[in-house]
Design a protein around this motif. Structure first.
Motif, mmCIF file in Angstrom:
data_model
loop_
_atom_site.group_PDB
_atom_site.id
_atom_site.type_symbol
_atom_site.label_atom_id
_atom_site.label_comp_id
_atom_site.label_asym_id
_atom_site.label_seq_id
_atom_site.Cartn_x
_atom_site.Cartn_y
_atom_site.Cartn_z
ATOM 1 N N PHE A 1 0.817 -1.306 0.021
ATOM 2 C CA PHE A 1 -0.019 -0.011 -0.063
ATOM 3 C C PHE A 1 1.068 1.354 -0.112
ATOM 4 N N PHE B 1 -9.547 -1.805 6.866
ATOM 5 C CA PHE B 1 -8.260 -1.701 5.934
ATOM 6 C C PHE B 1 -7.821 -3.215 5.420
ATOM 7 N N THR C 1 -10.725 0.296 0.309
ATOM 8 C CA THR C 1 -10.638 1.116 1.639
ATOM 9 C C THR C 1 -9.514 2.168 1.506
ATOM 10 N N ILE C 2 -9.845 3.456 1.925
ATOM 11 C CA ILE C 2 -9.013 4.503 2.102
ATOM 12 C C ILE C 2 -8.753 4.533 3.698
ATOM 13 N N THR D 1 -3.543 3.872 0.687
ATOM 14 C CA THR D 1 -4.479 3.160 -0.273
ATOM 15 C C THR D 1 -3.697 1.985 -0.602
ATOM 16 N N ASN E 1 -6.432 -0.869 -5.921
ATOM 17 C CA ASN E 1 -7.683 -0.134 -5.437
ATOM 18 C C ASN E 1 -8.795 0.071 -6.227
ATOM 19 N N ILE F 1 -4.015 8.491 -5.037
ATOM 20 C CA ILE F 1 -3.134 8.865 -3.794
ATOM 21 C C ILE F 1 -2.274 10.154 -4.394
#
Length: 552
Positions: free
Chosen positions: A178, A311, A318-319, A340, A344, A378
């Motif tokens: 992530f 998460f 999910t953020i 993130t 995603n 992001i």
């Protein structure tokens, strides 16, 4: 604030209900201070409204100042031939030897042993090059360069990522990597996320989002602003259900109109983590709603026992928002993160936009990349945080990132969780002291309670102690704001209204983080006195004989 007449007090109480709980707090503080002037000197205001902790992590702070000394010496070594206090960038060559010498020369001083341990930890446990690490830290703490990369310094992102894995994911299986963006606290994270979701057509005016209620007030207020004009579906976690969401409430997420679900976990103000059963149910919903976006704000997760973030269970949707402010006592540092998964739903939904919207976004981001279509959500977040045009100066200040790294390493190296257990014991002892004086007794503690805050629910607790007729009388004859106003005016106790956070019943939020145990005993005494008075008024008005000393 001058002493108010009875009519002025009634008018002010009526107006309080329209204010945000944080604005109400400011009014109540003025009331408490104004009345305090006419009280004995030993009666001081007890502000249990704001959640700013009165504890903090000292060891990583000592290390920060020592690291600053070391880096400044290195800057002087760089341009040592120029008089007048001129320094230069730290030199990478010989940095490890210079650092070892600095540690030896300052052996025994606060923070030195910690710095020595970090050097070993990043090399032996994280597999990072020690000289690269020292250079990034020295350069960062000197703040002599723009943040590069702008999203987060390279090794800092790795170390903070390890901390987030430990605290947010734990032992739960997690595949893939992530990305993390260092931001100016959780508040900046919220601001940036709402904005970038709108700019990238993930939400638009008239769209529907879901909020896990009760919730931190800005999550309620932001969607209503002219900037967004979103429709909101509430998923209610009820006090009588231990502040958990029922499956029926969670199943509201199956509605394809719901674009995103925003939640705070553990919750604010109930301070209860979502049960494992509910997390699994949400993850099951994703299987039929693969387009659903989650934002989970997990700032209080580090105070919970065996915490697992959403998460971990639904990483692709999910953020993750996290703030260092509460756990490390660092609200003034403004340290937060947005994370993130590398694969995603946000990036996928942007890629699936119609051509006209893709062309619009191409134009928006073409000044910062030759391939705007490949820009991750992001990284769009980073650019949008500086209105794109100022992307070249984006990024959290480098000294802030250094302190974030030291906080992270402090937690990672505390394998016995001595610091964490000390904080848990501290806040839970305060809760017990408060409840004992109020007269609230629980047969068994809920394993999902976190206790950073506690909510005193007037309707739930009142009915439990004195019956439904008493509660109906109280709600008919007393405005919820009156209870908080009287506590401030008569006892110099400031609480926040639970209604402002979306609680279903009149209630007060008590922060268990920012006062000492003796203060919570005093608050408990003041609350008990108020309860007994209203029971006496009820008895006089109805002719009943409720026992005002009854334990809840």
């Amino acid at each position: 604030m001058a002493k108010l007449s009875k009519d002025e007090m009634s008018t002010l109480i009526g107006k309080l209900g329209s204010l945000s709980p944080f604005e109400q707090k400011d009014v109540l503080i003025k009331v408490a201070r104004g009345e305090q002037a006419e009280r004995p000197a030993d009666r001081q205001m007890l502000n249990a409204g704001r959640g700013n902790p009165n504890f903090l992590a000292t060891e990583p702070r000592h290390a920060f100042w020592q690291l600053g000394r070391f880096a400044t010496h290195e800057a002087e070594r760089s341009f040592g031939h120029i008089p007048g206090g001129v320094g230069g960038f730290a030199l990478r060559g010989g940095l490890r030897e210079s650092f070892s010498r600095f540690l030896d020369e300052n052996e025994g001083e606060p923070g030195i042993t910690f710095l020595k341990r970090t050097a070993h930890y990043v090399r032996d446990h994280l597999g990072l090059d020690i000289e690269d690490f020292l250079y990034e830290m020295a350069d960062g703490i000197l703040a002599c360069n723009y943040p590069v990369p702008d999203r987060m310094l390279k090794l800092s992102e790795v170390i903070v990522g390890e901390y987030l894995k430990k605290e947010m994911i734990g032992d739960h299986p997690f595949a893939g990597k992530f990305d993390t963006y260092a931001v100016e606290g959780g508040t900046a994270a919220m601001t940036y996320i709402f904005n970038t979701m709108r700019e990238n057509h993930l939400i638009k005016a008239g769209d529907t989002i879901a909020l896990g209620m009760p919730i931190f007030t800005p999550y309620i207020e932001i969607p209503e602003l002219n900037d967004y004009k979103l429709n909101v579906v509430h998923l209610e976690a009820k006090v009588e259900n231990g502040w958990q969401y029922s499956k029926q409430e969670l199943d509201k997420l199956r509605d394809p109109k719901v674009k995103a679900f925003f939640l705070v976990n553990p919750s604010n103000p109930p301070s209860v983590k979502i049960s494992d059963e509910s997390l699994k149910h949400i993850a099951e919903i994703v299987k039929v709603r693969p387009d659903l976006i989650f934002l989970t704000d997990d700032v209080y997760g580090t105070f919970a026992d065996n915490f697992t973030s959403l998460f971990a269970l639904a990483p692709h949707n999910t953020i993750l928002v996290y703030s260092y402010s509460k756990y490390f006592g660092a609200t003034g540092w403004r340290l937060g993160t947005v994370s993130t998964h590398e694969d995603n739903v946000l990036d996928r939904l942007i890629a699936e936009l119609p051509k006209n919207l893709k062309d619009e976004l191409h134009h928006r981001y073409e000044s910062i990349t030759t391939e705007p279509a490949k820009l991750k959500f992001i990284d769009r977040l980073v650019a949008d945080s500086r209105t794109v045009a100022l992307n070249h100066t984006a990024g959290l200040s480098t000294p802030q990132q250094v302190q974030m790294v030291l906080f992270s390493l402090f937690a990672l190296m505390d394998t016995e969780e001595v610091y964490k257990n000390s904080l848990k014991h501290l806040i839970r002892s305060r809760k017990k002291a408060l409840f004992k004086e109020i007269g609230i007794s629980f047969a068994a503690e809920d394993e999902n309670q976190v206790d950073y805050y506690t909510v005193l629910d007037v309707e739930y607790l009142g009915e439990r102690a004195f019956g439904r007729k008493f509660v109906d009388w109280l709600l008919k004859n007393v405005q919820p704001s009156e209870l908080l106003f009287r506590l401030a005016s008569e006892a110099q106790v400031v609480l926040l209204p639970g209604r402002g956070f979306g609680t279903q019943h009149p209630s007060g939020r008590v922060s268990l983080a920012n006062l000492n145990e003796a203060d919570y005993k005093k608050i408990g005494v003041a609350l008990r006195k108020l309860i007994e008075e209203y029971v006496e008024r009820y008895n006089a008005a109805t002719g009943e004989k409720l026992d005002k000393n009854k334990v809840v």
